[in-house]
Design a protein around this motif. Structure first.
Motif, PDB file in Angstrom:
ATOM      1  N   GLY A 177       0.911  -1.027   0.034  1.00 12.38           N
ATOM      2  CA  GLY A 177      -0.303  -0.018  -0.082  1.00 12.38           C
ATOM      3  C   GLY A 177       0.685   1.024  -0.057  1.00 12.38           C
ATOM      4  N   ASN A 178       2.180   1.062   0.350  1.00 17.92           N
ATOM      5  CA  ASN A 178       3.264   2.365   0.416  1.00 17.92           C
ATOM      6  C   ASN A 178       3.740   2.303  -1.833  1.00 17.92           C
ATOM      7  OD1 ASN A 178       2.830   3.117   3.492  1.00 17.92           O
ATOM      8  ND2 ASN A 178       3.056   1.028   3.012  1.00 17.92           N
ATOM      9  N   PHE A 179       4.217   3.555  -1.887  1.00 20.21           N
ATOM     10  CA  PHE A 179       4.325   3.867  -3.088  1.00 20.21           C
ATOM     11  C   PHE A 179       5.873   3.967  -2.992  1.00 20.21           C
ATOM     12  CE2 PHE A 179       0.364   4.359  -4.315  1.00 20.21           C
ATOM     13  CZ  PHE A 179       0.905   3.983  -5.865  1.00 20.21           C
ATOM     14  N   ILE A 180       6.596   3.285  -3.700  1.00 19.54           N
ATOM     15  CA  ILE A 180       8.418   4.002  -3.156  1.00 19.54           C
ATOM     16  C   ILE A 180       8.561   4.157  -4.299  1.00 19.54           C
ATOM     17  CG2 ILE A 180      10.825   3.048  -2.777  1.00 19.54           C
ATOM     18  CD1 ILE A 180       8.620   0.818  -0.677  1.00 19.54           C
ATOM     19  N   MET A 181      10.070   5.219  -4.083  1.00 23.03           N
ATOM     20  CA  MET A 181      10.200   5.519  -5.650  1.00 23.03           C
ATOM     21  C   MET A 181      11.474   5.537  -5.451  1.00 23.03           C
ATOM     22  SD  MET A 181      11.592  10.275  -7.034  1.00 23.03           S
ATOM     23  CE  MET A 181      12.700  10.164  -5.984  1.00 23.03           C
ATOM     24  N   VAL A 182      12.307   5.054  -6.741  1.00 24.91           N
ATOM     25  CA  VAL A 182      13.091   3.853  -6.564  1.00 24.91           C
ATOM     26  C   VAL A 182      13.867   4.927  -7.941  1.00 24.91           C
ATOM     27  CG1 VAL A 182      15.044   1.651  -7.367  1.00 24.91           C
ATOM     28  CG2 VAL A 182      12.497   1.652  -6.071  1.00 24.91           C
ATOM     29  N   ASP A 183      16.160   5.025  -7.106  1.00 21.21           N
ATOM     30  CA  ASP A 183      16.698   5.971  -8.151  1.00 21.21           C
ATOM     31  C   ASP A 183      17.630   4.850  -7.928  1.00 21.21           C
ATOM     32  OD1 ASP A 183      17.738   7.281  -9.453  1.00 21.21           O
ATOM     33  OD2 ASP A 183      17.706   9.193  -8.147  1.00 21.21           O
ATOM     34  N   ARG A 184      18.045   4.839  -9.638  1.00 21.91           N
ATOM     35  CA  ARG A 184      18.812   3.841  -9.964  1.00 21.91           C
ATOM     36  C   ARG A 184      19.964   5.110 -10.438  1.00 21.91           C
ATOM     37  NH1 ARG A 184      19.613  -1.711 -13.333  1.00 21.91           N
ATOM     38  NH2 ARG A 184      21.958  -2.367 -12.888  1.00 21.91           N
ATOM     39  N   ALA A 185      20.749   5.086  -9.845  1.00 21.65           N
ATOM     40  CA  ALA A 185      22.174   6.224 -10.356  1.00 21.65           C
ATOM     41  C   ALA A 185      24.210   5.102  -9.861  1.00 21.65           C
ATOM     42  CB  ALA A 185      23.038   7.173  -9.226  1.00 21.65           C
ATOM     43  N   ARG A 186      24.532   5.325 -11.684  1.00 22.14           N
ATOM     44  CA  ARG A 186      25.528   4.801 -12.100  1.00 22.14           C
ATOM     45  C   ARG A 186      26.646   5.361 -12.174  1.00 22.14           C
ATOM     46  NH1 ARG A 186      24.714   0.739 -16.740  1.00 22.14           N
ATOM     47  NH2 ARG A 186      23.610  -0.793 -15.372  1.00 22.14           N
ATOM     48  N   GLU A 187      27.382   4.942 -11.710  1.00 22.61           N
ATOM     49  CA  GLU A 187      28.893   5.583 -11.426  1.00 22.61           C
ATOM     50  C   GLU A 187      29.211   6.110 -13.449  1.00 22.61           C
ATOM     51  OE1 GLU A 187      29.954   7.645  -9.992  1.00 22.61           O
ATOM     52  OE2 GLU A 187      28.543   7.740  -8.073  1.00 22.61           O
ATOM     53  N   THR A 188      29.905   7.058 -13.559  1.00 20.92           N
ATOM     54  CA  THR A 188      30.266   6.669 -15.476  1.00 20.92           C
ATOM     55  C   THR A 188      31.385   6.644 -14.744  1.00 20.92           C
ATOM     56  OG1 THR A 188      29.528   9.002 -15.240  1.00 20.92           O
ATOM     57  CG2 THR A 188      28.171   7.998 -16.211  1.00 20.92           C
ATOM     58  N   LYS A 189      32.574   7.080 -13.819  1.00 20.74           N
ATOM     59  CA  LYS A 189      34.074   7.938 -14.264  1.00 20.74           C
ATOM     60  C   LYS A 189      34.779   6.715 -12.802  1.00 20.74           C
ATOM     61  CE  LYS A 189      33.489  12.710 -14.841  1.00 20.74           C
ATOM     62  NZ  LYS A 189      33.561  14.321 -14.291  1.00 20.74           N
ATOM     63  N   THR A 190      34.063   5.716 -12.428  1.00 20.89           N
ATOM     64  CA  THR A 190      34.770   4.862 -11.035  1.00 20.89           C
ATOM     65  C   THR A 190      34.276   3.463 -12.001  1.00 20.89           C
ATOM     66  OG1 THR A 190      32.842   5.391  -8.970  1.00 20.89           O
ATOM     67  CG2 THR A 190      34.848   6.637  -9.613  1.00 20.89           C
ATOM     68  N   VAL A 191      34.087   2.648 -11.436  1.00 19.06           N
ATOM     69  CA  VAL A 191      34.481   1.287 -12.004  1.00 19.06           C
ATOM     70  C   VAL A 191      35.142   0.027 -11.298  1.00 19.06           C
ATOM     71  CG1 VAL A 191      34.349   1.509 -14.684  1.00 19.06           C
ATOM     72  CG2 VAL A 191      36.705   1.181 -13.832  1.00 19.06           C
ATOM     73  N   ASP A 192      34.522  -0.732 -10.488  1.00 22.35           N
ATOM     74  CA  ASP A 192      35.154  -2.529 -10.016  1.00 22.35           C
ATOM     75  C   ASP A 192      36.215  -2.748 -11.258  1.00 22.35           C
ATOM     76  OD1 ASP A 192      35.349  -4.336  -8.417  1.00 22.35           O
ATOM     77  OD2 ASP A 192      33.307  -4.646  -8.293  1.00 22.35           O
TER      78      ASP A 192
END
Length: 428
Positions: free
Chosen positions: A87-102
């Motif tokens: 019954g709850n709305f949750i906003m999901v923001d998936r942000a990806r780094e462009t300069k740092t990697v594993d």
């Protein structure tokens, strides 16, 4: 009017900031956190509400018969999405780094940001608990095998179904002795702390190859509900510092398996000076000792070491504190022969006695027995009837191997085979 509009604009901005601070809750989950995969799987199960921008995760599975299947799970792509949960709305923001990697995988770092109204302060805790329980349910009855990649542990392949504890047939009382010792250790943490004793336990399984050392560790992990971290001392990139670090960051509820630990003791061939590991110093015996029981050694861990050459190990390695319990896992005894036969052919106690009498002094390994029984599935009488011929052929092969080692001719082998009834297998 201009001043009034400026005041209204400023007031609206402040009101928005106040609303966000008072009425919204935010949870940030970096991709290197354990909860990241849990929440991503949870999002797949709960579906992203109305999203037109998706990513895909392909699960490639091979069953026990070798049949291959691929499943596709759609997950939200980088950007903002909405999920409705309880019954709850949750906003999901998936942000990806462009300069740092594993550096170990080349994958970019990501952050999941979940935003919800603060009307239910415990909503994120409930969500994480549900995601965790769902992840654990998928792994129930499974053993995860970890291997080290770079400076972290990662699952190797798909989780394996727990091996039954009684499927590994050791000599009488050995399995229960080890399991009881571990149970006592896990229940004695405060006892160790009160006496200033490092809270760790080391086990050494030694004996001929094919007798069940690694299989026993796998079955033991399933019985305890633990996972297995396999540490390869022969890895050309394994150094003393990396070894100590990997032992310090072992995942929870995991035991460490060091197979063929004698590799770190013997002479090692130097690296190719022009190869990819030029200038890298492999793990040394001193580094192994310090990682197991030195100043840098960590606590709260179970370490299993295996070796086929026990007498080649220095006393410094097998002393108490590094090896608290040494177990010999040898060739099949009469008790093991009977129990192994009954495991493959339940209810055949009478035939098991006959089988054990014929094979008792032959020096058979458990791997050899298992391989032999595989030819006689559901045929207990034939397994007994053919064992003598199989043993005769096995002796002949061993005689030929000995002859090659000594430079003898085939006629010499035939003469010796006719004179000798039983020849033990060549020594390690």
């Amino acid at each position: 009017m201009g001043a009034a509009m400026s005041v209204l604009r400023r007031s609206a901005t402040l009101a928005e900031v106040a609303f966000r601070r008072q009425m919204l809750m935010t949870l940030e989950i970096p991709s290197k956190d354990y909860a990241y995969q849990w929440v991503m799987q949870w999002m797949v199960a709960n579906r992203v509400h109305g999203s037109r921008h998706l990513g895909v995760e392909t699960t490639y599975v091979k069953d026990s018969a070798g049949r291959q299947t691929a499943d596709f799970d759609f997950i939200p792509s980088p950007g903002r999405h909405w999920v409705r949960w309880r019954g709850n709305f949750i906003m999901v923001d998936r942000a990806r780094e462009t300069k740092t990697v594993d550096m170990s995988t080349g994958a970019p770092w990501e952050t999941l940001t979940l935003t919800a109204l603060s009307l239910r302060p415990g909503i994120f805790h409930e969500l994480l608990s549900e995601a965790k329980q769902a992840a654990l349910a998928r792994e129930e009855g499974m053993t995860i095998i970890y291997q080290c990649y770079g400076h972290e542990w990662r699952p190797f392949g798909n989780p394996k179904r727990n091996r039954p504890f009684d499927s590994v047939v050791l000599d009488t009382g050995v399995s229960d002795q080890v399991f009881g010792d571990i149970q006592d250790f896990l229940q004695s943490q405060q006892w160790y702390l009160d006496r200033g004793i490092p809270y760790r336990r080391g086990y050494l399984l030694h004996g001929p190859p094919g007798c069940g050392k690694s299989s026993f560790v796998s079955a033991l992990a399933g019985r305890l509900g633990y996972n297995i971290c396999v540490l390869n001392l022969g890895d050309p990139s394994m150094t003393d510092d990396r070894l100590a670090h990997m032992l310090a960051v072992v995942p929870p509820r995991s035991l460490v398996l060091l197979e063929d630990v004698d590799f770190a003791v013997g002479q090692q061939a130097p690296h190719d000076p022009t190869g990819p590991y030029a200038g890298v110093t492999r793990v040394t015996f001193s580094g192994l000792l310090n990682a197991l029981d030195g100043v840098i050694a960590t606590e709260e861990r179970l370490v299993f070491m295996t070796t086929n050459h026990f007498h080649a190990l220095p006393r410094a390695l097998v002393r108490p504190g590094r090896v608290d319990l040494s177990i010999y896992v040898g060739l099949a005894s009469r008790s093991q022969l009977k129990r192994m036969y009954i495991r493959f052919f339940p209810g055949q106690e009478g035939l098991s006695e006959t089988f054990a009498t014929v094979c008792e002094d032959e020096g058979l390994s458990m791997a050899e027995l298992q391989g032999y029984f595989m030819f006689f599935k559901n045929k207990p009488e034939e397994a007994v009837a053919n064992i003598q011929a199989w043993l005769d052929e096995r002796r002949k092969v061993h005689q030929e191997q000995l002859a090659k080692m000594r430079g003898e001719t085939s006629s010499d082998v035939a003469e010796k085979t006719s004179d000798v009834d039983k020849v033990p297998p060549p020594e390690e």
